[in-house]
Structure formats: structure tokens, C-alpha cells
Design a protein around this motif. Sequence first.
Motif, short mmCIF file in Angstrom:
data_model
loop_
_atom_site.label_atom_id
_atom_site.label_comp_id
_atom_site.label_asym_id
_atom_site.label_seq_id
_atom_site.Cartn_x
_atom_site.Cartn_y
_atom_site.Cartn_z
N MET A 233 0.84 -1.21 0.00
CA MET A 233 0.00 0.00 0.00
C MET A 233 0.87 1.25 0.00
N ALA A 234 0.61 2.15 -0.95
CA ALA A 234 1.35 3.42 -1.06
C ALA A 234 0.40 4.56 -0.68
N PRO A 235 0.92 5.78 -0.44
CA PRO A 235 0.03 6.89 -0.04
C PRO A 235 -1.20 7.06 -0.91
N ASP A 236 -1.06 6.93 -2.22
CA ASP A 236 -2.24 7.09 -3.10
C ASP A 236 -3.28 6.01 -2.85
N ASP A 237 -2.78 4.79 -2.56
CA ASP A 237 -3.72 3.69 -2.28
C ASP A 237 -4.49 3.97 -0.99
N TRP A 238 -3.79 4.52 -0.01
CA TRP A 238 -4.47 4.83 1.26
C TRP A 238 -5.52 5.90 1.03
N GLN A 239 -5.19 6.86 0.20
CA GLN A 239 -6.14 7.94 -0.07
C GLN A 239 -7.45 7.40 -0.65
N ASN A 240 -7.31 6.36 -1.48
CA ASN A 240 -8.50 5.83 -2.17
C ASN A 240 -9.05 4.56 -1.51
N LEU A 241 -8.65 4.30 -0.30
CA LEU A 241 -9.06 3.06 0.38
C LEU A 241 -10.59 2.96 0.46
N THR A 242 -11.13 1.86 -0.07
CA THR A 242 -12.58 1.65 0.02
C THR A 242 -12.88 0.78 1.25
N GLU A 243 -14.15 0.74 1.61
CA GLU A 243 -14.51 -0.05 2.79
C GLU A 243 -14.25 -1.54 2.54
N GLU A 244 -14.45 -1.94 1.31
CA GLU A 244 -14.23 -3.35 0.97
C GLU A 244 -12.74 -3.70 1.10
N GLN A 245 -11.89 -2.82 0.58
CA GLN A 245 -10.44 -3.04 0.72
C GLN A 245 -10.04 -3.07 2.19
N TYR A 246 -10.61 -2.14 2.94
CA TYR A 246 -10.31 -2.06 4.38
C TYR A 246 -10.63 -3.39 5.05
N ARG A 247 -11.81 -3.94 4.72
CA ARG A 247 -12.21 -5.21 5.36
C ARG A 247 -11.26 -6.33 4.97
N SER A 248 -10.84 -6.34 3.72
CA SER A 248 -9.96 -7.43 3.27
C SER A 248 -8.53 -7.25 3.83
N LEU A 249 -8.03 -6.02 3.81
CA LEU A 249 -6.65 -5.78 4.31
C LEU A 249 -6.52 -6.09 5.79
N PHE A 250 -7.58 -5.77 6.55
CA PHE A 250 -7.46 -5.84 8.01
C PHE A 250 -8.29 -6.96 8.63
N LYS A 251 -8.56 -8.00 7.84
CA LYS A 251 -9.30 -9.14 8.38
C LYS A 251 -8.46 -9.76 9.52
N GLY A 252 -9.03 -9.88 10.68
CA GLY A 252 -8.30 -10.48 11.80
C GLY A 252 -7.25 -9.58 12.41
N SER A 253 -7.29 -8.28 12.09
CA SER A 253 -6.28 -7.35 12.60
C SER A 253 -6.88 -6.47 13.71
N ALA A 254 -6.01 -6.03 14.63
CA ALA A 254 -6.47 -5.14 15.71
C ALA A 254 -6.85 -3.77 15.17
N ILE A 255 -6.46 -3.47 13.94
CA ILE A 255 -6.74 -2.15 13.35
C ILE A 255 -8.24 -1.91 13.21
N LYS A 256 -9.00 -2.99 13.18
CA LYS A 256 -10.46 -2.83 13.06
C LYS A 256 -11.02 -2.03 14.23
N ARG A 257 -10.23 -1.93 15.30
CA ARG A 257 -10.66 -1.13 16.46
C ARG A 257 -10.94 0.32 16.06
N ALA A 258 -10.18 0.83 15.09
CA ALA A 258 -10.36 2.24 14.68
C ALA A 258 -11.55 2.40 13.73
N LYS A 259 -12.11 1.32 13.24
CA LYS A 259 -13.24 1.35 12.28
C LYS A 259 -12.81 2.06 10.98
#
Length: 299
Positions: A256-282
Motif C-alpha cells: 500500500m502506497a500513499p495514493d492507495d491509502w487515499q482511495n481506500l474503500t470499505e471493501e479493501q479495508y475489510r480485506s486488508l485488516f481481516k483479523g487485525s487489531a486495526i479494526k478497532r479504529a473502524k
Amino acid sequence: MSSALLNSKLVKAQASRLGFVACGLAKAEPVAESFAIRYRRWLDLDFCGEMDYMRRNVEMRLKPDLLVPGVRTIVSLAMNFMPSEHQPGISLYAQGKDYHDVLRERMQQLMQACGLEGRCFVDTAPVLERYWAWQSGVGIVTQSGLVAVPGYGPTVFLGELFLTQEADTYDEPLPDSLPEEVGWAKVCPALTPEGLDARLCISYQTIEHRGPLPDNLRLAATFYGCDRCLRATPQFAESHPTAEPAFQPSEALLQMAPDDWQNLTEEQYRSLFKGSAIKRAKYDGLKRNIERWLKHCKS
Ligand code: SF4
């Protein structure tokens, strides 16, 4: 409750087999008065911010017997989380799988392997985990408030077993570290002589805080958590990559590069952080952080 004494050597050997880098046993006595006074003072100063759960069950935090009636022994455990590679926008501890799940599973395996009776906790109950890590000889509490384990530094997760069995041997706290030559106030204004003021802490603001970020909060390095005091702790020099695959980032996260983070979709978020503590931040919280981070990256 079994009357047999708990075999401390067996517990430590099994803990090591299960991937814990340190394990120590302490008597489950009330927390030392000097720590209790410091903790109460920290609450009085409102340093816990919106973490209201820190205000609840204060007596339970200070007296383990109120949390687990009949507790005799507290086993403190540490697991190295230092990843061998990392995604720069995210704190080192959150690169892989959720440590709550990883540690809890191993601790349950440890209890089963040694026939232990009691309960296990990973950062989810009123337990002063850093105090118990110190009291059981697992590590020292550094001036930055982190626990550093000899040979592994401060890049460790902690967990505790509250057991109703008495142990054959208990550990002693490690000698205090030498005075640190770090000007903590210069490293970060949140690090005060009276403890961490969470309200000024990037980690707290980007993970725990809901709603808009304070206008003056500058996210220059990370958008989830903050590693500045971790890296400034002298014992960080002892940190080295963990052998635990669960704490390594996925290839997708690394890419993931800065541009990818800028365009992060909810679907990508769910897939990237499946089983991760980062889900705490929603998702919304993470997007809020990313927006502020990108603003400062580009300025
Ligand atoms: S995590 Fe960052 S903001 Fe929080 S106390 Fe440490 S250096 Fe300061």
C-alpha cells in the motif's frame, strides 16, 4: 482447586515452546502502594482521556482477588511482535494479526498443557499488566512507561494468567534500569513525569478517540498508532524480528502506497485488516486518520 503446587519450571518450558519470549510468576498480592498511588494520581489528572474503562474497577485493578476470587499466582507472559518488514503508516505492533487472539489462544494452550486452573487476560480486563510484568521479573518499566524485556526490548505484547494454584517458586522483580539519558519531554509532550497524558498521545487519538481529531494533531509518520517513544526507548536497540508469523504484515499491506491509502474503500479495508487489531479504529476512523496523515505528508 488442586492442592498440588504449580511447577514453575514446567510452566516456563511450555511457555517457551509456545513462542513466549519471557514468562515469570508473581504472588497475587495487592499492587504495591507506591504504584497504586501513582495510578490514582494519573486518573485524578484526567490523563486517561475518554478511556472511561480505566476509571472503572479501580479497586479490582489494585487487588487481583477481586477480579478472580481465590487467585494465588499471576503468570506474566511476553511475546515478541517486532515484524521483519513493515507498512510505514502503521504502528509496528499492528502490522499482523490481532494480538488479543494470538496470545489468548497460546495462553489457553499453555493452561491446558500444564493443567492450570484460573483465567487468562490479554489487555481486556482490569489488570495492571505492566506492573505484573515487572513484579514477575519479565521486564522493567522504562521511563517511557513501556515494558522492556531483556534481549527483546519494548516490542512485546503482554498477557497474564490469574491462577488459583500456588507455585513452587516465585520470581523477583528485575533491578531497575540505569537512569535513562533521554529527554522524554523533548521526545513527546504526552510523556510527563506523572505518566502518559493520553489526551496528547497520537496513539490514543488515532485508535481510541472517536470524532474529529484535534486541529493541532500532526500525523507525520503513522496514521494508526505511533512508535516514536518505542523507538526512542534505549532498550529498542535490543528489539529484533520475531519468529512469529502472525505478527508479520501481509504482502498486500506492504504494497500500500500513499495514493492507495487515499482511495481506500470499505471493501479493501475489510480485506486488508481481516483479523487485525486495526479494526478497532473502524473504517471511518481510519479514513479520518489517513486524511490528516496525507495532509502532513504532502505539506
Ligand atoms: S505513542 Fe507517540 S504520541 Fe504517544 S506518548 Fe509515545 S511518542 Fe508520544
